[in-house]
Design an enzyme around this catalytic site. Sequence first.
Site: not given
Length: 405
Positions: A178, A232
């Site tokens: 991720k 993010c």
Amino acid sequence: MPRLCVLGLGYIGLPTASMFAVAGLSVIGVDPNPRVRAALASGQLPIEEPELETLVTAALQSGHLQVRERAEPADAFIIAVPTPLEDQRADLSYVERAARDILAPILAESGLMPGRDVCIAHCPERVLPGRILLELVENDRLAGGITPRCADRAADLYGAFVKGDIMRTDATTAEMVKVMENTFRDVNVALANEFALIAEHVGVDVWEAINLANHHPRVNVLRPGPGVGGHCIAVDPWFLVDAAPQAARLIRSAREINDQMPEHVVHALERLAPPPASIALLGVTYKAEVDDIRESPALHVAQLAAQCGFDVRLCDPHVSPELAGLPAPLLPIEQAVRDVDLVALLVDHRAFRELDIDLIAALVKRRRLYDARAALDHAAWRARGFVISVLGGRAAQAAVEHTRA
Ligand code: SAJ
């Protein structure tokens, strides 16, 4: 059907809980924030996301999704709480608190062993805000178990609605994947931004150059802009820098390049209309068509511009006027541009691309436009007498000369 408890009803938790509910699971959605619970109880969405309202309404009306303040007994728990950035490190306190609330009492009382008796997996969310519902279902996803059996159980659970492949791995690899994906994007945006800075120096229009370069079969340069925001991409690369500071040199540089873009934008604004000029900044969110302002580069531009002495007004139809703590007043477009010396586009919301240029031209004091996203119809603005400067554009220098003359 198993009973599921989803902790956190934010950008990820709410769509996830609703998806499971619509797939037929009995879901308890938990959020300690009374505003989130009140919004859902009155049929409002606490966040903006295409198609989400239909999904959440269906989930609530089916009775399969129930909203609560506290966790309730369930067969499976999903923790979907924030991990904000604190001094370039992840603040894990929300995750730890949620895990402690659910797991610690069970483990303490029962003597069950994590991995043997209780399955734990990390299934990082990789959906794109603006396309969350589509990507939740269609994307391949990771089931990172602390044991292979845990990965299998997590994959079985998500199999309730995921159509993409569910790839099993260990929990740490899942998180590494991720973070690598978001770092890949950050580094690529940094490259595009660096090209823009170089193009301004050598007098090339970076947008034309990128367009031409992207005809190459193995090249895909991303779009320059005022920086990288969101919860993010602007955050995750720092986790790699933190984990291995000596090794993560390119990643750190990319972060720094992207973080310096707001300053570059403010210098460009100063050249077009020196402070204390009045300036309307169009866009506050971290990207187009979302309501999220976390780590937004547009906000950094606004803060810096205010510090430099500009008289700043903000405009963003996606941001609630009740939002506190903005560095300048948030106004409807007519008020934001009235009598200003300069209009600057920071976020390419459709509402801005479709602005009535005649109206803006009639309201502003001086017809000057800065476009940090190369998103506006420059010929149309120029036809109304605007002097235009574009981030990474060849015209940037010419516009400055024209303004000085
Ligand atoms: N940006 C540019 N130029 C570009 C692309 C993006 O300046 O060409 C800027 C945007 O304006 C924004 C930021 O980068 O400020 C991030 O936007 P984004 O659309 O690239 O990504 P996010 O943050 O909305 O979502 C990302 C996605 N990650 C990847 O594409 C690898 C999403 O799939 C993740 O789930 C999400 O981060 C997340 O939550 O991790």
